[in-house]
Motif scaffolding. Sequence first.
Motif, short mmCIF file in Angstrom:
data_model
loop_
_atom_site.label_atom_id
_atom_site.label_comp_id
_atom_site.label_asym_id
_atom_site.label_seq_id
_atom_site.Cartn_x
_atom_site.Cartn_y
_atom_site.Cartn_z
N GLY A 379 20.81 -82.75 54.44
CA GLY A 379 19.71 -82.84 55.82
C GLY A 379 20.56 -82.48 56.95
N ALA A 380 21.77 -82.48 56.68
CA ALA A 380 22.34 -82.87 58.74
C ALA A 380 22.37 -81.45 58.57
N ILE A 381 22.83 -80.38 58.04
CA ILE A 381 22.55 -78.64 58.81
C ILE A 381 21.27 -78.63 58.82
N MET A 382 20.10 -79.63 58.47
CA MET A 382 18.54 -78.77 58.93
C MET A 382 19.43 -79.32 60.89
N VAL A 383 19.80 -80.41 61.15
CA VAL A 383 19.47 -81.53 62.00
C VAL A 383 20.30 -79.95 63.06
N ALA A 384 21.55 -78.96 62.63
CA ALA A 384 22.09 -78.66 63.45
C ALA A 384 22.06 -77.20 63.38
N LEU A 385 20.99 -76.84 62.28
CA LEU A 385 20.94 -74.94 62.41
C LEU A 385 19.30 -74.93 62.46
N GLY A 386 18.46 -75.58 62.81
CA GLY A 386 16.99 -76.03 62.27
C GLY A 386 17.28 -75.24 61.39
N GLN A 387 16.00 -74.14 60.80
CA GLN A 387 15.50 -73.73 59.87
C GLN A 387 15.36 -71.50 59.44
N HIS A 388 16.58 -71.72 60.49
CA HIS A 388 16.79 -69.89 61.10
C HIS A 388 17.96 -69.37 60.31
N HIS A 389 18.78 -70.13 60.19
CA HIS A 389 20.74 -70.15 59.53
C HIS A 389 20.77 -71.05 59.28
N ALA A 390 21.43 -70.31 57.28
CA ALA A 390 21.96 -71.65 56.20
C ALA A 390 23.17 -72.22 57.47
N GLY A 391 23.99 -72.86 56.62
CA GLY A 391 25.73 -73.00 57.49
C GLY A 391 25.79 -72.17 56.02
N LEU A 392 27.15 -71.57 57.33
CA LEU A 392 28.31 -71.00 56.51
C LEU A 392 30.12 -71.62 56.41
N PHE A 393 30.33 -72.12 55.35
CA PHE A 393 31.68 -72.69 55.74
C PHE A 393 32.84 -71.86 54.26
N SER A 394 33.97 -71.52 55.52
CA SER A 394 34.83 -70.48 54.40
C SER A 394 36.10 -70.71 54.73
N ASN A 395 37.27 -70.67 53.84
CA ASN A 395 38.72 -70.91 53.99
C ASN A 395 39.08 -69.24 54.43
N ASN A 396 38.33 -68.27 54.41
CA ASN A 396 38.39 -67.38 54.61
C ASN A 396 37.69 -66.44 54.95
N ASP A 397 38.30 -65.91 56.43
CA ASP A 397 37.62 -65.49 57.78
C ASP A 397 37.31 -63.72 56.90
N GLU A 398 37.45 -63.56 56.87
CA GLU A 398 37.73 -62.27 55.73
C GLU A 398 36.20 -62.06 55.00
N LEU A 399 36.07 -62.84 53.96
CA LEU A 399 34.87 -62.95 53.38
C LEU A 399 33.54 -64.06 54.26
N ALA A 400 34.08 -64.59 55.00
CA ALA A 400 32.75 -65.60 56.36
C ALA A 400 32.56 -63.94 57.27
N ALA A 401 32.85 -62.77 57.60
CA ALA A 401 32.58 -62.42 58.30
C ALA A 401 31.86 -61.20 57.21
N ARG A 402 32.32 -60.92 56.18
CA ARG A 402 31.65 -59.52 55.74
C ARG A 402 30.04 -60.82 55.34
N LEU A 403 30.21 -62.06 55.53
CA LEU A 403 28.61 -62.93 55.17
C LEU A 403 28.38 -62.56 55.91
N VAL A 404 28.48 -62.63 57.68
CA VAL A 404 28.27 -63.02 58.20
C VAL A 404 26.88 -61.68 58.95
N GLU A 405 27.79 -60.92 58.61
CA GLU A 405 27.55 -59.30 59.40
C GLU A 405 25.98 -59.47 57.35
#
Length: 500
Positions: A379-405
């Motif tokens: 539920g905390a991710i909804m408090v943080a971001l609402g319902q228009h973004h999903a939360g992304l957590f990653s140990n890898n910047d390249e993978l994270a950047a590709r996901l955001v894109e």
Amino acid sequence: MSSISSVAFSRFAPVKRGSVYVLSAEEAGMGRETLKCVPGKTLDRALSVADFTGKFGTLADVLAPHGTPLDKITAVGAGAVSALNEHAWMKLGGIIAGSLAKTSEAAIILDLPDSEIAAADVANVAAGALLRSYAFDKYKTRTSNGDSESDAGKKKDTKLTLLCADPAAAKKAFVAAQATVNGVLLARDLVNEPANILGPAEFAARIKALEALGVRVEILTEKEMKKAGMGALLGVAQGSPRGARLAVMQWNGGKAKDKPIAFVGKGVTFDTGGNSMKSASGMEDMKGDMGGAAAVTGLMHALAARKAKTNVVGIVGLVENAVDGYAQRPGDIVTSMSGQTIEVLNTDAEGRLVLADALWYCNERFQPRFMINLATLTGAIMVALGQHHAGLFSNNDELAARLVEAGTATQEKLWRMPLGNEYDKLLESKNADMKNIGGRYGGAITAAQFLQRFVKDTPWAHLDIAGTAMGAPSSEINASWGSGFGVRLLDRLVHDHYES
Ligand code: BES
Ligand code: MN
Ligand code: ZN
């Protein structure tokens, strides 16, 4: 409301019956082909009376237009032509589908002045229309009586035809688009299905049906999971008479020697909270606590149906978090497959327990290039971001950047959240290697830290989709409670970066 029963593509030709949709660009009006297919004169006056300017997404209806056999001509604002990207085309399809009403036949004339509409964008319009027209109405036994604007009742069927310059090319582009759409619709069906109908075994049976597309499916039972040492997952399942399952899907569309990419989903078919029980209000939403597993299943469907040239593993942990005399208690200590012990201080923080074993199993068995897990985790991710973004957590910047894109391209948007040692410390337990909850603050982050303890150094990303998988505000391309969030996003990620 109406639902689309068939989609066809055809050359520009005068439309003889039903409803017609014509595009109008904001500065330039309608294309020449349109004027040939639909007499422009029947529209001019009506559009000026309606103050229609062609602004993106606006509609102007001319009902039973004089001098034509048509039921309705609708002008659809395409806005500035230069701003029409792939998602805008999809939205236009969705907006049109949202206005079909009781029409049994509808045509869209895909033509604008001085610009050829690409086959891929014609396919995007069709895809958007199909996504929008989806309704979970299998349990409605009555059709709407027509005197209400609401969705009460089953939808009527509409045959949709898209008129365009190159129907053969559009049809070809639509094959891949339709595979993805069907993956999304499968995910929505799974999320919307109530938990009395869809428990772990029933979910597993639906996954088994992917074999028809060439997906290899294995279903592990509780006995096999016990043998593998999945004490964290099984601890969640033990309060329900409905046995847990772990489904392993493999699509091998790439080269035999290539390591697979992997997707892992939380599949809690209902989350009562267990002994740390949730309050009654809104608990019905917890039938959707398998949104991560639904997205992984829908993605596997999409990739197999469009024969993606890559090797992919999909793993989902399917359990019901219920409460009976055998249910686990706060304070119980379980041993995960990794050997790490977990003090279960809150039985409602169950998703991470399921994923701990599913991620570990995935990593050990397949040594994937990366693992991406999806979960309606906090539920905390909804408090943080609402319902228009999903939360992304990653140990890898390249993978994270590709996901955001990929999120930007598909408008299944992600927002990267932090990980760090300071947060990880919050999981320290007096009695075991870790506890399954952090403190009062940063609940989505401590949940992610927990998962990270089960992925070793494998590139990994966790998508917390609690706010986006279900109950999110409806959009141009989704009017359903279950959104199928993640399927288009990950299909796009795979398409752009991981196909040979
Ligand atoms: N499935 C819930 C998270 C959730 C909440 C998803 C609302 C969708 C909508 C999850 O299992 C849960 O209960 N999380 C707890 C964790 C807490 C006990 C640390 C939460 O978020 O309150
Ligand atoms: Mn829970
Ligand atoms: Zn849950």
